[in-house]
Write a protein that holds these residues in place. Structure first.
Motif, PDB file in Angstrom:
ATOM      1  N   ALA A  54      -8.999   0.429   7.838  1.00 53.31           N
ATOM      2  CA  ALA A  54      -7.745   0.866   8.466  1.00 53.31           C
ATOM      3  C   ALA A  54      -6.771  -0.304   8.535  1.00 53.31           C
ATOM      4  CB  ALA A  54      -8.024   1.418   9.865  1.00 53.31           C
ATOM      5  N   VAL A  55      -7.342  -1.515   8.510  1.00 52.19           N
ATOM      6  CA  VAL A  55      -6.516  -2.720   8.533  1.00 52.19           C
ATOM      7  C   VAL A  55      -6.347  -3.287   7.118  1.00 52.19           C
ATOM      8  CG1 VAL A  55      -6.356  -5.078   9.428  1.00 52.19           C
ATOM      9  CG2 VAL A  55      -7.269  -3.253  10.882  1.00 52.19           C
ATOM     10  N   PHE A  60       1.767  -0.707   8.201  1.00 52.05           N
ATOM     11  CA  PHE A  60       2.996  -0.014   7.837  1.00 52.05           C
ATOM     12  C   PHE A  60       4.097  -1.049   7.602  1.00 52.05           C
ATOM     13  CE2 PHE A  60       7.129   1.554   9.198  1.00 52.05           C
ATOM     14  CZ  PHE A  60       7.281   2.683   8.409  1.00 52.05           C
ATOM     15  N   PRO A  61       4.910  -0.980   6.559  1.00 46.96           N
ATOM     16  CA  PRO A  61       4.951   0.075   5.538  1.00 46.96           C
ATOM     17  C   PRO A  61       4.238  -0.319   4.233  1.00 46.96           C
ATOM     18  CG  PRO A  61       6.999  -1.173   5.512  1.00 46.96           C
ATOM     19  CD  PRO A  61       6.049  -1.898   6.427  1.00 46.96           C
ATOM     20  N   TYR A  62       3.208  -1.149   4.330  1.00 49.54           N
ATOM     21  CA  TYR A  62       2.539  -1.621   3.112  1.00 49.54           C
ATOM     22  C   TYR A  62       1.243  -0.870   2.837  1.00 49.54           C
ATOM     23  CZ  TYR A  62       5.783  -5.413   3.998  1.00 49.54           C
ATOM     24  OH  TYR A  62       6.911  -6.120   4.239  1.00 49.54           O
ATOM     25  N   SER A  63       0.848  -0.896   1.568  1.00 50.21           N
ATOM     26  CA  SER A  63      -0.462  -0.377   1.181  1.00 50.21           C
ATOM     27  C   SER A  63      -0.906  -1.130  -0.056  1.00 50.21           C
ATOM     28  CB  SER A  63      -0.372   1.128   0.880  1.00 50.21           C
ATOM     29  OG  SER A  63      -1.597   1.584   0.349  1.00 50.21           O
ATOM     30  N   ASN A  66      -2.023   1.675  -3.542  1.00 51.00           N
ATOM     31  CA  ASN A  66      -1.130   2.476  -4.382  1.00 51.00           C
ATOM     32  C   ASN A  66      -1.743   3.809  -4.813  1.00 51.00           C
ATOM     33  OD1 ASN A  66       1.454   2.716  -5.398  1.00 51.00           O
ATOM     34  ND2 ASN A  66       0.853   2.048  -7.446  1.00 51.00           N
ATOM     35  N   ILE A  67      -2.501   4.390  -3.919  1.00 53.12           N
ATOM     36  CA  ILE A  67      -2.988   5.774  -4.068  1.00 53.12           C
ATOM     37  C   ILE A  67      -2.670   6.453  -2.733  1.00 53.12           C
ATOM     38  CG2 ILE A  67      -4.851   5.338  -5.741  1.00 53.12           C
ATOM     39  CD1 ILE A  67      -6.726   5.362  -3.200  1.00 53.12           C
ATOM     40  N   PRO A  68      -2.696   7.787  -2.673  1.00 45.28           N
ATOM     41  CA  PRO A  68      -2.432   8.429  -1.379  1.00 45.28           C
ATOM     42  C   PRO A  68      -3.553   8.105  -0.378  1.00 45.28           C
ATOM     43  CG  PRO A  68      -2.327  10.024  -3.179  1.00 45.28           C
ATOM     44  CD  PRO A  68      -2.919   8.773  -3.742  1.00 45.28           C
ATOM     45  N   ILE A  69      -3.164   7.479   0.712  1.00 41.19           N
ATOM     46  CA  ILE A  69      -4.133   7.093   1.752  1.00 41.19           C
ATOM     47  C   ILE A  69      -3.747   7.811   3.035  1.00 41.19           C
ATOM     48  CG2 ILE A  69      -4.900   5.196   3.254  1.00 41.19           C
ATOM     49  CD1 ILE A  69      -5.988   4.577   0.632  1.00 41.19           C
ATOM     50  N   TYR A  70      -4.717   8.419   3.683  1.00 37.48           N
ATOM     51  CA  TYR A  70      -4.441   9.052   4.969  1.00 37.48           C
ATOM     52  C   TYR A  70      -5.303   8.421   6.051  1.00 37.48           C
ATOM     53  CZ  TYR A  70      -2.216  12.517   7.805  1.00 37.48           C
ATOM     54  OH  TYR A  70      -1.409  13.119   8.745  1.00 37.48           O
ATOM     55  N   HIS A  71      -4.646   7.762   6.990  1.00 35.21           N
ATOM     56  CA  HIS A  71      -5.375   7.160   8.102  1.00 35.21           C
ATOM     57  C   HIS A  71      -5.654   8.230   9.151  1.00 35.21           C
ATOM     58  CE1 HIS A  71      -4.976   2.982   6.759  1.00 35.21           C
ATOM     59  NE2 HIS A  71      -3.796   3.344   6.295  1.00 35.21           N
ATOM     60  N   THR A  72      -6.901   8.294   9.599  1.00 38.23           N
ATOM     61  CA  THR A  72      -7.289   9.369  10.523  1.00 38.23           C
ATOM     62  C   THR A  72      -8.059   8.811  11.716  1.00 38.23           C
ATOM     63  OG1 THR A  72      -9.487   9.817   9.660  1.00 38.23           O
ATOM     64  CG2 THR A  72      -7.668  10.787   8.464  1.00 38.23           C
ATOM     65  N   ALA A  73      -8.310   9.702  12.676  1.00 39.13           N
ATOM     66  CA  ALA A  73      -9.042   9.312  13.879  1.00 39.13           C
ATOM     67  C   ALA A  73     -10.499   8.981  13.521  1.00 39.13           C
ATOM     68  CB  ALA A  73      -8.983  10.433  14.910  1.00 39.13           C
TER      69      ALA A  73
ATOM     70  N   GLY B 207       0.205   6.721   8.301  1.00 45.85           N
ATOM     71  CA  GLY B 207      -0.454   6.437   9.582  1.00 45.85           C
ATOM     72  C   GLY B 207      -1.094   5.071   9.674  1.00 45.85           C
ATOM     73  N   ALA B 208      -0.611   4.116   8.894  1.00 43.12           N
ATOM     74  CA  ALA B 208      -1.229   2.791   8.883  1.00 43.12           C
ATOM     75  C   ALA B 208      -0.957   2.031  10.176  1.00 43.12           C
ATOM     76  CB  ALA B 208      -0.700   1.995   7.688  1.00 43.12           C
ATOM     77  N   LEU B 209      -1.645   0.930  10.309  1.00 41.80           N
ATOM     78  CA  LEU B 209      -1.472   0.020  11.436  1.00 41.80           C
ATOM     79  C   LEU B 209       0.017  -0.250  11.655  1.00 41.80           C
ATOM     80  CD1 LEU B 209      -3.054  -1.936  13.341  1.00 41.80           C
ATOM     81  CD2 LEU B 209      -2.820  -3.644  11.544  1.00 41.80           C
ATOM     82  N   THR B 210       0.493  -0.044  12.879  1.00 42.56           N
ATOM     83  CA  THR B 210       1.921  -0.139  13.146  1.00 42.56           C
ATOM     84  C   THR B 210       2.177  -1.146  14.269  1.00 42.56           C
ATOM     85  OG1 THR B 210       2.101   2.177  12.509  1.00 42.56           O
ATOM     86  CG2 THR B 210       3.974   1.238  13.659  1.00 42.56           C
ATOM     87  N   SER B 211       2.956  -2.141  13.980  1.00 37.85           N
ATOM     88  CA  SER B 211       3.199  -3.216  14.934  1.00 37.85           C
ATOM     89  C   SER B 211       4.258  -2.775  15.956  1.00 37.85           C
ATOM     90  CB  SER B 211       3.708  -4.450  14.190  1.00 37.85           C
ATOM     91  OG  SER B 211       5.014  -4.191  13.713  1.00 37.85           O
TER      92      SER B 211
END
Lengths: 299, 384
Positions: A54-55, A60-63, A66-73, B207-211
């Motif tokens: 997740a880290v 945000f706003p980086y990745s 470069n594929i669709p990534i969905y961060h979830t609970a 939904g990435a880590l957001t500062s």
């Protein structure tokens, strides 16, 4: 020479994972993603619950992928992947690979209910657990994947982890899923082959990747690959597949190495008394015998 | 097409008329009829959708989040404990700006086990970022679901919406429901085609880590979206009425123009309250009713407008915010304060755990307000 050439060709050249991600030095989990994506390509959607990744992918706003990534609970990796997969199928998309990518805490512990649900329904997803044997992202707390004997911040030296790592692989096999594999980042050809195979199979595929964590294991970052190799050579983490209930061990070390050296390379085991090391050796050997029998009877 | 059906079926048909492509749900009384009917509609090919029978409500919402993020219109339904289990992922859906629609059958919270009407479940999820509608009857349930997608999917809104219906009083009670023809529904609610979705051809991370640099702004954007939603709900309610003949808004006023005492109600109690208003007026009492149909976003302006001439505002809550008062009561007072209106208010807690709020009870409530100290909370019919 020929053999060498073939090995090189079996690893796709394209790098989907890009530099600039936030993994620690020597992180096994980042290599795991690198190899998985080399195999699976870009027609993919990956969901990631709370875990190191997740880290690692970047804030945000980086990745970095470069594929669709969905961060979830934390506990939803499998359920979200089920939703994506079944949703895509409902609108006629049968080609995009859907993968849940979770750590051992999110898989062995808090996410096991959703994982069991997805596996029981045989939803068409690849579920990867990159196993670094503790809650590393939150600062090295024990999970049910932490091995017997290990130090973590919640199993301090005086109270080191007692009890066996949860045998999640057997639990997943018991669900009757079409494909399960273990993989180690020290064996990229084997790992990539498994992802390519998983991608072709419909239903729930479970891939358990051994991913050393120098930060949490108190090991030398330069030794990550070495540890990931030794864990296979010692039979602590055998590489095998279970395809439609049939076991196949991929690597059978000719002379199983003793685990002393493996343990000595990691600060998390340095407190262990000799009798514990002997107990570990004896138990790992027994577990290996059981696996051999499974292959013999269900091969 | 007019037909007779219970509130649960109205919710199922609402989802079908909305042409949902994905349903994930877990059974809980008294929501079960919704999932049973949807299973049947999918199995019979009447609804062309994927129905994932998940192992929990938490996974139901998580699976909807996944599907909706991939650009697919989703629906789920739950009740009570199930809604509470969803809490974490309700927040997730809202902050991820996914226009998911959920039907929640308002049921009491345990212990002790109670399957009967009570709004504590949805009220406790008030601050999850979901829009909330409280239906008065089965037609309202059906229509609200169709409108919910239209409102939620608006590019300037993109927030999930919860349509609430009272346990048994609606869920298991049959009423006439006028179903909308699929083609007509499609004209009103076009196919879902979101600008942002999980798409390998246009890869993005969500939904990435957001500062602290950015998080604040994401919340501010939800504030803006809720403000837009207020206008949108009114606008869509009017558009719906122009096409289908049934008009909706965030609130509904009944005989309030000359009313000295205005009841403020929601859900099925609103229907009973209107009947009570008629009866009390025959006795010479100038009573009116303000129904709060939409609780989030909160219709402050409409409430002020409706209550500004009242002498007495009597709020009936089928919920209780422990340590304070009824949730609606608090918020109604807040709205009045905004407009510098110092009107006598009465917080009436009634009907908890499915206890009936009949016209007799509402009469008792009005009498209680007339004879009691204002600005206080009263538990109606409580056995001491």
């Amino acid at each position: 020479m020929n053999e060498k050439k073939e090995l090189r060709l079996s690893i796709p050249k394209e790098e989907v994972l890009q530099p600039g991600h936030l993994a620690c030095q020597g992180c096994g989990a980042s290599l795991a993603m690198r190899y998985a994506l080399k195999a699976l390509g870009r027609d993919i959607i990956v969901d990631i619950p709370a875990c190191c990744w997740a880290v690692i992918d970047g804030p945000f706003p980086y990745s970095a992928t470069n594929i669709p990534i969905y961060h979830t609970a934390f506990e939803t990796a499998a359920a979200v992947a089920s939703g994506v997969s079944n949703g895509l199928k409902a609108i006629g998309n049968d080609h995009t690979t859907v993968m849940a990518w979770a750590g051992d805490g999110g898989t062995f512990d808090i996410g096991i209910q959703a994982l069991s649900g997805a596996a029981e329904r045989n939803d068409d997803i690849i579920y990867t657990v990159y196993d670094n044997e503790a809650y590393m992202n939150t600062g090295i707390q024990r999970s049910s994947a932490t091995p017997h004997g290990a130090w973590t911040t919640t199993t301090p030296v005086k109270h080191y982890r007692k009890g066996w790592k949860k045998d999640l692989d057997s639990i997943m096999v018991a669900h009757g899923i079409p494909y399960l594999a273990t993989a180690s980042i020290a064996y990229p050809e084997d790992m990539i082959k498994k992802y390519l195979k998983a991608q072709k199979i419909k239903g729930t595929k479970f891939i358990h990747v051994y991913a050393p964590c120098p930060t949490g294991w108190k090991s030398d970052p330069a030794m990550t690959i070495h540890l990931a190799k030794m864990v296979v050579e010692t039979n602590i983490f055998p590489l095998y597949e279970v395809e439609n209930g049939k076991y196949k061990i991929n690597i059978k070390p000719k002379n199983r190495k003793p685990l002393d050296e493996y343990l000595a390379m990691q600060g998390r085991f340095k407190h262990l008394p000799q009798e514990e090391i002997e107990y570990l050796q004896k138990t790992f050997d027994e577990k290996w015998e059981i696996l051999l029998k499974k292959e013999e009877h269900f091969g | 097409m007019k037909t007779v059906m219970n509130g649960d079926f109205a919710a199922s048909y609402g989802a079908m008329t909305s042409d949902v492509k994905f349903v994930a749900a877990y059974p809980i009384t008294p929501q079960t009829l919704i999932v049973e009917k949807l299973s049947e509609l999918v199995a019979d090919g009447e609804l062309d959708a994927s129905f994932v029978k998940v192992e929990s409500e938490h996974s139901a919402m998580a699976a909807c989040i996944g599907a909706q993020a991939a650009g697919i219109r989703t629906f789920t339904a739950t009740s009570s404990q199930g809604l509470l289990l969803m809490c974490e992922v309700l927040h997730w859906a809202a902050r991820a700006r996914l226009p998911i629609v959920l039907a929640n059958v308002n049921r009491a919270i345990a212990p002790g086990w109670s399957i009967w009407a009570d709004a504590q479940d949805s009220i406790s999820q008030r601050d999850t970022g979901w829009m909330q509608v409280y239906a008065e009857n089965n037609q309202d349930v059906y229509d609200s679901i169709l409108m919910a997608y239209k409102i939620a999917e608006d590019n300037d809104v993109l927030l999930p919406m919860m349509v609430n219906l009272d346990a048994f009083f609606l869920s298991h009670t049959s009423e006439v429901v006028d179903l909308i023809d699929n083609d007509k529904a499609k004209e009103f609610l076009p196919a879902y085609d979101p600008e942002y979705k999980l798409d390998p051809n246009n890869p993005r991370a969500f939904g990435a880590l957001t500062s602290p640099e950015h998080y604040f702004e994401f919340t501010y954007k939800m504030f803006e979206a809720m403000e837009v939603a207020k206008k949108k709900i009114t606008q869509v309610g009017k558009e719906f009425g122009d096409i289908f003949g049934r008009y909706y808004d965030m609130t509904e006023s009944y005989k309030i123009d000359d009313a000295e005492t205005v009841l403020v109600t929601f859900g099925t109690i609103a229907g009973t309250a209107k009947e009570s208003v008629d009866r009390l007026r025959k006795e010479g009492k100038k009573v009116g009713n303000l129904k709060i149909r939409v609780f989030r976003p909160f219709p402050t302006e409409q409430i002020i407008d409706a209550l500004k001439n009242a002498k007495r505002v009597v709020v009936i809550d089928r919920d209780y915010s422990y340590g304070n008062e009824g949730a609606f009561y608090t918020e109604i007072k807040g709205a009045l304060y905004d407009a510098n209106l110092r009107i006598d208010t009465y917080g009436m807690i009634a009907g908890l755990g499915g206890r009936d709020v009949s016209t007799a009870v509402i009469k008792e409530i009005v009498e209680k307000a007339e004879t009691s100290e204002p600005n206080k909370t009263y538990f109606i019919g409580v056995k001491r």
